[in-house]
Design a protein around this motif. Structure first.
Motif, PDB file in Angstrom:
ATOM      1  N   SER A  45     -10.213  -0.405  15.021  1.00  0.00           N
ATOM      2  CA  SER A  45     -10.706  -1.775  14.919  1.00  0.00           C
ATOM      3  C   SER A  45      -9.827  -2.675  14.060  1.00  0.00           C
ATOM      4  O   SER A  45      -9.942  -3.897  14.099  1.00  0.00           O
ATOM      5  CB  SER A  45     -12.122  -1.771  14.338  1.00  0.00           C
ATOM      6  N   ASP A  46      -8.924  -2.068  13.284  1.00  0.00           N
ATOM      7  CA  ASP A  46      -8.056  -2.844  12.395  1.00  0.00           C
ATOM      8  C   ASP A  46      -6.778  -2.062  12.141  1.00  0.00           C
ATOM      9  O   ASP A  46      -6.731  -1.180  11.290  1.00  0.00           O
ATOM     10  CB  ASP A  46      -8.778  -3.129  11.076  1.00  0.00           C
ATOM     11  N   LEU A  47      -5.723  -2.412  12.870  1.00  0.00           N
ATOM     12  CA  LEU A  47      -4.473  -1.660  12.769  1.00  0.00           C
ATOM     13  C   LEU A  47      -3.787  -1.832  11.415  1.00  0.00           C
ATOM     14  O   LEU A  47      -2.854  -1.092  11.093  1.00  0.00           O
ATOM     15  CB  LEU A  47      -3.514  -2.083  13.887  1.00  0.00           C
ATOM     16  N   ALA A  48      -4.250  -2.785  10.624  1.00  0.00           N
ATOM     17  CA  ALA A  48      -3.677  -2.966   9.296  1.00  0.00           C
ATOM     18  C   ALA A  48      -4.220  -1.957   8.296  1.00  0.00           C
ATOM     19  O   ALA A  48      -3.701  -1.837   7.188  1.00  0.00           O
ATOM     20  CB  ALA A  48      -3.951  -4.382   8.788  1.00  0.00           C
ATOM     21  N   THR A  49      -5.247  -1.222   8.690  1.00  0.00           N
ATOM     22  CA  THR A  49      -5.919  -0.302   7.774  1.00  0.00           C
ATOM     23  C   THR A  49      -5.659   1.151   8.172  1.00  0.00           C
ATOM     24  O   THR A  49      -6.065   1.582   9.251  1.00  0.00           O
ATOM     25  CB  THR A  49      -7.437  -0.554   7.775  1.00  0.00           C
ATOM     26  N   PRO A  50      -4.999   1.929   7.316  1.00  0.00           N
ATOM     27  CA  PRO A  50      -4.831   3.358   7.602  1.00  0.00           C
ATOM     28  C   PRO A  50      -6.181   4.068   7.601  1.00  0.00           C
ATOM     29  O   PRO A  50      -7.124   3.625   6.933  1.00  0.00           O
ATOM     30  CB  PRO A  50      -3.955   3.851   6.451  1.00  0.00           C
ATOM     31  N   LEU A  51      -6.294   5.155   8.347  1.00  0.00           N
ATOM     32  CA  LEU A  51      -7.534   5.924   8.377  1.00  0.00           C
ATOM     33  C   LEU A  51      -7.857   6.497   7.000  1.00  0.00           C
ATOM     34  O   LEU A  51      -6.965   6.790   6.211  1.00  0.00           O
ATOM     35  CB  LEU A  51      -7.410   7.082   9.375  1.00  0.00           C
ATOM     36  N   GLY A  52      -9.152   6.644   6.755  1.00  0.00           N
ATOM     37  CA  GLY A  52      -9.577   7.299   5.526  1.00  0.00           C
ATOM     38  C   GLY A  52      -9.971   6.326   4.441  1.00  0.00           C
ATOM     39  O   GLY A  52      -9.736   5.116   4.538  1.00  0.00           O
ATOM     40  N   PRO A  53     -10.562   6.845   3.380  1.00  0.00           N
ATOM     41  CA  PRO A  53     -11.006   6.024   2.257  1.00  0.00           C
ATOM     42  C   PRO A  53      -9.829   5.509   1.439  1.00  0.00           C
ATOM     43  O   PRO A  53      -8.699   6.018   1.571  1.00  0.00           O
ATOM     44  CB  PRO A  53     -11.868   7.001   1.435  1.00  0.00           C
ATOM     45  N   PRO A  54     -10.070   4.536   0.562  1.00  0.00           N
ATOM     46  CA  PRO A  54      -8.982   3.976  -0.254  1.00  0.00           C
ATOM     47  C   PRO A  54      -8.242   5.016  -1.096  1.00  0.00           C
ATOM     48  O   PRO A  54      -7.028   4.920  -1.287  1.00  0.00           O
ATOM     49  CB  PRO A  54      -9.707   2.959  -1.146  1.00  0.00           C
ATOM     50  N   GLU A  58      -4.065   5.816  -1.600  1.00  0.00           N
ATOM     51  CA  GLU A  58      -3.376   5.942  -2.879  1.00  0.00           C
ATOM     52  C   GLU A  58      -2.703   7.309  -3.006  1.00  0.00           C
ATOM     53  O   GLU A  58      -1.591   7.431  -3.532  1.00  0.00           O
ATOM     54  CB  GLU A  58      -4.358   5.734  -4.028  1.00  0.00           C
ATOM     55  N   ALA A  59      -3.392   8.343  -2.521  1.00  0.00           N
ATOM     56  CA  ALA A  59      -2.815   9.688  -2.570  1.00  0.00           C
ATOM     57  C   ALA A  59      -1.554   9.766  -1.719  1.00  0.00           C
ATOM     58  O   ALA A  59      -0.558  10.404  -2.109  1.00  0.00           O
ATOM     59  CB  ALA A  59      -3.845  10.711  -2.091  1.00  0.00           C
ATOM     60  N   MET A  60      -1.577   9.118  -0.557  1.00  0.00           N
ATOM     61  CA  MET A  60      -0.407   9.132   0.311  1.00  0.00           C
ATOM     62  C   MET A  60       0.766   8.396  -0.324  1.00  0.00           C
ATOM     63  O   MET A  60       1.923   8.803  -0.166  1.00  0.00           O
ATOM     64  CB  MET A  60      -0.748   8.507   1.667  1.00  0.00           C
ATOM     65  N   ARG A  61       0.482   7.316  -1.047  1.00  0.00           N
ATOM     66  CA  ARG A  61       1.563   6.625  -1.755  1.00  0.00           C
ATOM     67  C   ARG A  61       2.149   7.522  -2.843  1.00  0.00           C
ATOM     68  O   ARG A  61       3.361   7.528  -3.071  1.00  0.00           O
ATOM     69  CB  ARG A  61       1.040   5.316  -2.364  1.00  0.00           C
ATOM     70  N   ASP A  62       1.276   8.271  -3.507  1.00  0.00           N
ATOM     71  CA  ASP A  62       1.769   9.210  -4.524  1.00  0.00           C
ATOM     72  C   ASP A  62       2.617  10.301  -3.886  1.00  0.00           C
ATOM     73  O   ASP A  62       3.683  10.670  -4.404  1.00  0.00           O
ATOM     74  CB  ASP A  62       0.594   9.845  -5.265  1.00  0.00           C
ATOM     75  N   LEU A  63       2.144  10.823  -2.748  1.00  0.00           N
ATOM     76  CA  LEU A  63       2.872  11.901  -2.085  1.00  0.00           C
ATOM     77  C   LEU A  63       4.204  11.425  -1.533  1.00  0.00           C
ATOM     78  O   LEU A  63       5.200  12.154  -1.576  1.00  0.00           O
ATOM     79  CB  LEU A  63       2.012  12.494  -0.956  1.00  0.00           C
ATOM     80  N   THR A  64       4.235  10.202  -1.011  1.00  0.00           N
ATOM     81  CA  THR A  64       5.489   9.698  -0.443  1.00  0.00           C
ATOM     82  C   THR A  64       6.530   9.495  -1.532  1.00  0.00           C
ATOM     83  O   THR A  64       7.735   9.562  -1.269  1.00  0.00           O
ATOM     84  CB  THR A  64       5.241   8.393   0.338  1.00  0.00           C
ATOM     85  N   SER A  65       6.072   9.267  -2.774  1.00  0.00           N
ATOM     86  CA  SER A  65       7.015   9.090  -3.881  1.00  0.00           C
ATOM     87  C   SER A  65       7.771  10.372  -4.200  1.00  0.00           C
ATOM     88  O   SER A  65       8.817  10.340  -4.854  1.00  0.00           O
ATOM     89  CB  SER A  65       6.287   8.588  -5.134  1.00  0.00           C
ATOM     90  N   LEU A  66       7.256  11.521  -3.732  1.00  0.00           N
ATOM     91  CA  LEU A  66       7.975  12.781  -3.931  1.00  0.00           C
ATOM     92  C   LEU A  66       9.320  12.770  -3.208  1.00  0.00           C
ATOM     93  O   LEU A  66      10.219  13.537  -3.541  1.00  0.00           O
ATOM     94  CB  LEU A  66       7.135  13.958  -3.435  1.00  0.00           C
ATOM     95  N   GLY A  67       9.441  11.905  -2.209  1.00  0.00           N
ATOM     96  CA  GLY A  67      10.700  11.799  -1.475  1.00  0.00           C
ATOM     97  C   GLY A  67      11.579  10.658  -1.951  1.00  0.00           C
ATOM     98  O   GLY A  67      12.568  10.324  -1.293  1.00  0.00           O
ATOM     99  N   SER A  68      11.238  10.059  -3.081  1.00  0.00           N
ATOM    100  CA  SER A  68      12.024   8.947  -3.607  1.00  0.00           C
ATOM    101  C   SER A  68      13.287   9.467  -4.290  1.00  0.00           C
ATOM    102  O   SER A  68      13.400  10.645  -4.646  1.00  0.00           O
ATOM    103  CB  SER A  68      11.192   8.144  -4.610  1.00  0.00           C
TER     104      SER A  68
END
Length: 222
Positions: A45-54, A58-68
């Motif tokens: 219903s809203d492609l701007a919103t990733p699936l799952g709770p807020p 935040e967890a995905m942003r933390d996990l993606t930082s492991l590849g920084s």
């Protein structure tokens, strides 16, 4: 045949897959699975919103930082220092050289191919470079799979090598999936990064392990 051994066959297949993906991307054609897989991670219903709770976002942003660069650079420095401290100076030098070379290749490929980032969903993280191949996927594979490979060579134990590889690939896959979840990469960008990283790190480990065992350097356990 030697080429059919998994440790040789997998990197060869990975290199061929990357070459195929790069050819398709350069030709300007769309890969059918890119859009469908990317949208799996978005609310219909809203492609701007990733699936799952807020908290998941935040967890995905933390996990993606492991590849920084910052995190991978820290892992690289610690691993190289530990290898050097344990008397495996050539392995430490080879690990550093392989990663520096991969950084150069990643930059050149991104500039040369110039693929645009996904535009069908809103990005949930900031980006600064072109899309193909995923730098997070490529460099995390080179660093983590490289560390696992060099530690395995230094230990001379198959069980330690397998454990290191399992931990490395758990992190590599998590980082790659987080890039798709956040909408900053097409799935083919991540797949291309994984494949090129596997081929690159496998070749680096094989060459440096052989170099380390030559006269003039500390012989590595077989």
């Amino acid at each position: 045949m030697i080429v059919l051994q998994p440790r040789i066959l997998l990197p060869v297949v990975a290199a061929l897959v990357f070459a195929g993906l790069a050819f398709v991307v350069l030709s300007g054609r769309d890969l059918s699975f890119d859009r469908s897989v990317l949208l799996l991670f978005r609310a219909p219903s809203d492609l701007a919103t990733p699936l799952g709770p807020p908290w998941l976002r935040e967890a995905m942003r933390d996990l993606t930082s492991l590849g920084s660069f910052a995190v991978l650079g820290t892992m690289l420095a610690v691993a190289a220092l530990m290898l050097r401290a344990c008397g495996h100076g050539r392995l430490a030098a080879g690990l550093l050289a392989s990663v520096l070379g991969a950084m150069l290749i990643s930059t050149l490929l991104k500039i040369g191919i110039g693929r645009e980032r996904p535009d069908i969903v809103e990005h949930a993280a900031r980006t600064f470079t072109a899309s193909f191949p995923s730098g997070h996927a490529f460099l995390s594979t080179v660093v983590l799979n490289g560390i696992a490979g060099f530690v395995g060579v230094a230990s001379g134990r198959a069980d330690i090598a397998r454990l290191c590889a399992m931990i490395a690939w758990a992190l590599i896959v998590t980082i790659g999936v987080s890039r798709i979840y956040l909408g900053v990469h097409w799935p083919s960008d991540v797949l291309g990064g994984w494949c090129l990283g596997l081929a690159w790190s496998s070749l680096a480990v094989a060459l440096v392990a052989r170099w380390s065992a030559t006269p003039g350097g500390r012989a590595e356990p077989s």
